[in-house]
Design a protein around this motif. Structure first.
Motif, PDB file in Angstrom:
ATOM      1  N   PHE A 448     171.566  51.181  53.728  1.00 25.31           N
ATOM      2  CA  PHE A 448     171.576  51.777  55.056  1.00 25.31           C
ATOM      3  C   PHE A 448     170.264  52.533  55.266  1.00 25.31           C
ATOM      4  O   PHE A 448     169.679  53.071  54.319  1.00 25.31           O
ATOM      5  N   SER A 449     169.825  52.584  56.520  1.00 28.76           N
ATOM      6  CA  SER A 449     168.629  53.371  56.813  1.00 28.76           C
ATOM      7  C   SER A 449     168.715  53.941  58.231  1.00 28.76           C
ATOM      8  O   SER A 449     169.351  53.367  59.122  1.00 28.76           O
ATOM      9  N   PHE A 450     168.068  55.086  58.392  1.00 32.57           N
ATOM     10  CA  PHE A 450     167.983  55.783  59.675  1.00 32.57           C
ATOM     11  C   PHE A 450     166.508  56.084  59.921  1.00 32.57           C
ATOM     12  O   PHE A 450     165.793  56.546  59.028  1.00 32.57           O
ATOM     13  N   ASN A 451     166.040  55.792  61.148  1.00 33.08           N
ATOM     14  CA  ASN A 451     164.627  55.957  61.448  1.00 33.08           C
ATOM     15  C   ASN A 451     164.451  56.606  62.807  1.00 33.08           C
ATOM     16  O   ASN A 451     165.061  56.191  63.794  1.00 33.08           O
ATOM     17  N   LEU A 452     163.608  57.633  62.855  1.00 38.19           N
ATOM     18  CA  LEU A 452     163.232  58.293  64.106  1.00 38.19           C
ATOM     19  C   LEU A 452     161.714  58.295  64.179  1.00 38.19           C
ATOM     20  O   LEU A 452     161.044  58.815  63.272  1.00 38.19           O
ATOM     21  N   SER A 453     161.159  57.699  65.230  1.00 38.79           N
ATOM     22  CA  SER A 453     159.706  57.577  65.316  1.00 38.79           C
ATOM     23  C   SER A 453     159.271  57.570  66.769  1.00 38.79           C
ATOM     24  O   SER A 453     160.097  57.524  67.690  1.00 38.79           O
ATOM     25  N   TYR A 486     151.024  57.001  77.334  1.00 37.43           N
ATOM     26  CA  TYR A 486     152.392  57.509  77.308  1.00 37.43           C
ATOM     27  C   TYR A 486     153.010  57.283  75.929  1.00 37.43           C
ATOM     28  O   TYR A 486     152.609  56.394  75.191  1.00 37.43           O
ATOM     29  N   ASN A 487     153.992  58.105  75.610  1.00 36.21           N
ATOM     30  CA  ASN A 487     154.724  58.012  74.351  1.00 36.21           C
ATOM     31  C   ASN A 487     156.077  57.350  74.573  1.00 36.21           C
ATOM     32  O   ASN A 487     156.707  57.533  75.626  1.00 36.21           O
ATOM     33  N   SER A 488     156.528  56.610  73.586  1.00 37.33           N
ATOM     34  CA  SER A 488     157.899  56.103  73.565  1.00 37.33           C
ATOM     35  C   SER A 488     158.559  56.591  72.280  1.00 37.33           C
ATOM     36  O   SER A 488     157.912  56.694  71.239  1.00 37.33           O
ATOM     37  N   TYR A 489     159.845  56.911  72.369  1.00 35.45           N
ATOM     38  CA  TYR A 489     160.580  57.489  71.245  1.00 35.45           C
ATOM     39  C   TYR A 489     161.694  56.528  70.834  1.00 35.45           C
ATOM     40  O   TYR A 489     162.425  56.012  71.686  1.00 35.45           O
ATOM     41  N   GLN A 490     161.808  56.321  69.526  1.00 37.60           N
ATOM     42  CA  GLN A 490     162.696  55.293  69.017  1.00 37.60           C
ATOM     43  C   GLN A 490     163.642  55.858  67.972  1.00 37.60           C
ATOM     44  O   GLN A 490     163.245  56.598  67.075  1.00 37.60           O
ATOM     45  N   LEU A 491     164.902  55.495  68.094  1.00 38.51           N
ATOM     46  CA  LEU A 491     165.933  55.824  67.117  1.00 38.51           C
ATOM     47  C   LEU A 491     166.553  54.516  66.639  1.00 38.51           C
ATOM     48  O   LEU A 491     166.992  53.696  67.452  1.00 38.51           O
ATOM     49  N   LYS A 492     166.570  54.296  65.329  1.00 31.86           N
ATOM     50  CA  LYS A 492     167.013  53.017  64.799  1.00 31.86           C
ATOM     51  C   LYS A 492     167.962  53.237  63.626  1.00 31.86           C
ATOM     52  O   LYS A 492     167.687  54.025  62.729  1.00 31.86           O
ATOM     53  N   LEU A 506     171.793  43.989  60.149  1.00 31.75           N
ATOM     54  CA  LEU A 506     172.426  44.415  61.402  1.00 31.75           C
ATOM     55  C   LEU A 506     171.732  45.697  61.840  1.00 31.75           C
ATOM     56  O   LEU A 506     171.603  46.630  61.050  1.00 31.75           O
ATOM     57  N   GLU A 507     171.309  45.732  63.105  1.00 31.56           N
ATOM     58  CA  GLU A 507     170.468  46.848  63.547  1.00 31.56           C
ATOM     59  C   GLU A 507     170.836  47.284  64.957  1.00 31.56           C
ATOM     60  O   GLU A 507     171.127  46.464  65.827  1.00 31.56           O
ATOM     61  N   GLY A 508     170.825  48.584  65.173  1.00 29.48           N
ATOM     62  CA  GLY A 508     170.984  49.158  66.495  1.00 29.48           C
ATOM     63  C   GLY A 508     169.787  50.039  66.805  1.00 29.48           C
ATOM     64  O   GLY A 508     169.309  50.786  65.944  1.00 29.48           O
ATOM     65  N   GLU A 509     169.264  49.937  68.031  1.00 34.98           N
ATOM     66  CA  GLU A 509     168.038  50.657  68.390  1.00 34.98           C
ATOM     67  C   GLU A 509     168.153  51.253  69.783  1.00 34.98           C
ATOM     68  O   GLU A 509     168.683  50.632  70.712  1.00 34.98           O
ATOM     69  N   TRP A 510     167.661  52.473  69.922  1.00 34.12           N
ATOM     70  CA  TRP A 510     167.551  53.158  71.227  1.00 34.12           C
ATOM     71  C   TRP A 510     166.098  53.547  71.413  1.00 34.12           C
ATOM     72  O   TRP A 510     165.474  54.123  70.522  1.00 34.12           O
ATOM     73  N   ASN A 511     165.534  53.213  72.580  1.00 36.17           N
ATOM     74  CA  ASN A 511     164.125  53.476  72.847  1.00 36.17           C
ATOM     75  C   ASN A 511     163.981  54.083  74.237  1.00 36.17           C
ATOM     76  O   ASN A 511     164.533  53.556  75.210  1.00 36.17           O
TER      77      ASN A 511
END
Length: 563
Positions: A448-453, A486-492, A506-511
């Protein structure tokens, strides 16, 4: 999209079993017990059996070591990459593209940035391993994924590689010829690559509706009458490399890219609702014609105490021209055009990019830092004699730390990017790029992994060009010099699984991009003008699944993805 394992070039299957394997993590510098797939299953095609390659699943990448049969079944580096059957990676050998979920993958060879053409001319027998990173760190800039192919130079001898594809019923083809000579750890390369497309038949058809400010709508329908596409280029190249994987890597390349006009020509019959007139429309777009010499140099040096320095420098100059013709004539009287638009632009552009990085490794951690600098300047001269100059300067500084704590790995870092545009007349605009990544390996099967970038995007030169350009009878386009980066923020969130006959992700992403650059249209009398603005932003939510399934052992393996 599903890709079967039954192909002309025998593909590589994944594994049906695994066992622990003690491996020194060359990235983290620690000894960890990673699950390594070792069961050798295969697909038999005639007299060719392609057996599974070994995969070492590390905390921040998958390392694939090609099997002997996979190498023997691959005519070049791109074919080998395709035969590795990475579930979320799409390799199109016909078009020469490497993508993941529709986005381009950053290609690297021994750590340096490379093109798909350079990947295509790699000798598969020289490939030691392939590193696949679907969540790359700050070092890789805006890349959504990275593939790094690690190669070695033969100590003596040489190789000649050639490939050509030609259509029998259309004037289309491509090919390359590549010669490499080896002496010790040095290798000299000389090659040429070309694509040929000469007036291949094409057509377009569409229906579009325009609504004016007063609410009145106009619908235009175009049906095809004639059309073609032309696109031809020739790319000679010269290179030198020195590879001592324990100490030094050096690569220098010179390219001479010659492009003949890339032409898209369409002729159609246009009908307008509410009118009996029949209009013959002709449009011809020609661009990318010119000559672009380029130079690239890469140096990597390993230092005592597990330290590494790398420097990548590239530059190019482009001299070329582009044109756009648009004409509307009544079918009954084609001698006198109703609308006649001609745009001709001469471009002179140069670009310089410098990347420097430093890596320090400890037993359970790794620090990566570096600086990227790039500058692009373009001078455009129009047929009217007007001259526009645009330049863009980027500076990117980053630092990132990776640490392993048993089954948990944590990465934290911060980048700062500055962008200066000549069109806005101001100084460099800076923005921050934080990144946090946490991974957890439950067992040899599940990770499992969690990413905020965040990412920073700058406007292109064409988007900031204030010169108005007519597109057709009433449509115009003009850039906006006041555009800002501009900046974009990503949660994965990501789950990787590796079962005996099924593996994937399997991946879920919010941008969220609060001030994304977007086009907008407005009426100015009878003119419809398209320009660009920093919009109110957009939000994207995505769920994706990529998997590889062994349907029939030793007979059929499928891979695919859905998003």
């Amino acid at each position: 999209m599903l890709a079967g394992a039954m192909a002309l070039v025998a593909p590589v299957e994944m594994f049906s079993g695994s066992k622990p394997h003690e491996e020194v993590d060359s990235v983290a510098g620690v000894i960890t017990r990673e699950p390594v797939d070792t069961a050798m299953t295969g697909v038999t095609l005639g007299e060719i059996t392609v057996k599974a390659s070994r995969v070492i699943r590390k905390s921040d990448m998958d390392v694939l070591i090609p099997s002997k049969s996979a190498v023997e079944a691959s005519p070049n580096g791109m074919s080998l990459l395709n035969n590795l059957m990475i579930p979320s990676l799409s390799v199109n050998e016909f078009m020469g593209t490497v993508r993941t979920f529709g986005q381009d993958v950053q290609i690297r060879i021994n750590g340096r940035k490379a093109s798909a053409d350079q990947l295509r001319t790699l000798d598969p027998t020289s490939v030691k391993r392939v590193e696949w990173m679907d969540d790359p760190g700050l070092k890789y800039g805006e890349a959504v994924a990275v593939i790094n192919v690690v190669v070695s130079n033969p100590l003596a001898g040489g190789s000649v590689m050639a490939q050509g594809m030609q259509s029998f019923n259309q004037p289309w083809g491509n090919g390359y010829l590549d010669l490499k000579l080896n002496n010790g750890r040095s290798q000299w390369g000389l090659g040429v690559q070309g694509r040929y497309t000469n007036r291949v038949e094409s057509h377009r058809e569409y229906t579009e509706t325009f609504t004016r400010a007063d609410g009145v709508s106009v619908t235009r329908t175009e049906s095809p009458m004639d059309g073609y596409v032309s696109m031809t280029n020739l790319l000679p190249r010269l290179s030198y490399s020195y590879i001592n994987s324990d100490k030094t890597v050096v690569w220098v390349g010179l390219t001479m890219d010659k492009n003949w006009p890339t032409v898209r020509s369409n002729t159609g019959l246009m009908l307008i609702d509410g009118s009996d007139e029949k209009i013959v429309l002709h449009e011809r777009q020609s661009d990318d014609e010119g000559f672009r010499p380029g130079l690239n140099a890469y140096w990597e040096q390993k230092l005592p105490h597990d330290q590494t320095l790398a420097l990548d420098i590239s530059g190019s100059v482009f001299n070329g021209r582009s044109s756009h013709e648009y004409r509307e004539s009544l079918l009954d009287d084609m001698a006198v055009p109703v609308t006649d638009v001609n745009t001709y632009i001469r471009d002179r552009q140069y670009s310089v990019n410098v990347e420097g990085s430093y890596v320090k490794r400890w037993r359970a951690g790794r620090f990566t830092g570096g600086v990227h600098y790039g500058r692009t300047h373009n001078r455009a001269v129009r047929e009217s004699g007007s001259v526009s100059r645009h330049s863009q300067e980027r500076t990117y500084v980053y630092g990132e730390y990776f640490h392993m704590l048993g089954k948990v790995n944590v990465t934290g870092g911060l980048g700062a990017q500055g962008v200066a545009l000549s069109s806005d007349g101001g100084g460099m605009q800076w923005s921050l790029r934080p990144r946090l990544s946490v991974g957890y390996r439950l067992n040899d099967i599940s990770r499992f992994s969690f990413n905020l970038s965040s990412r920073t995007s700058a406007p292109s030169l064409s988007q900031t060009d204030g010169q108005i350009q007519q597109i057709d009878g009433f449509q115009y386009q003009i850039g906006n010099p006041d555009l800002k980066s501009y900046n974009s923020y990503q949660l994965k969130l990501q789950y990787k699984f590796n079962l005996p006959r099924v593996s994937g992700r399997l991946e879920g992403e919010w941008n969220r991009a609060p001030h994304a650059i977007a086009p907008y249209l407005q009426w100015d009398g009878d003119r419809l003008i398209t320009s660009y603005e920093n919009s109110g932003g957009h939000t994207m939510k995505q769920v994706s699944l990529s998997a590889q399934v062994e349907i029939l052992p030793d007979v059929l393996t499928l891979k695919g993805s859905i998003r």
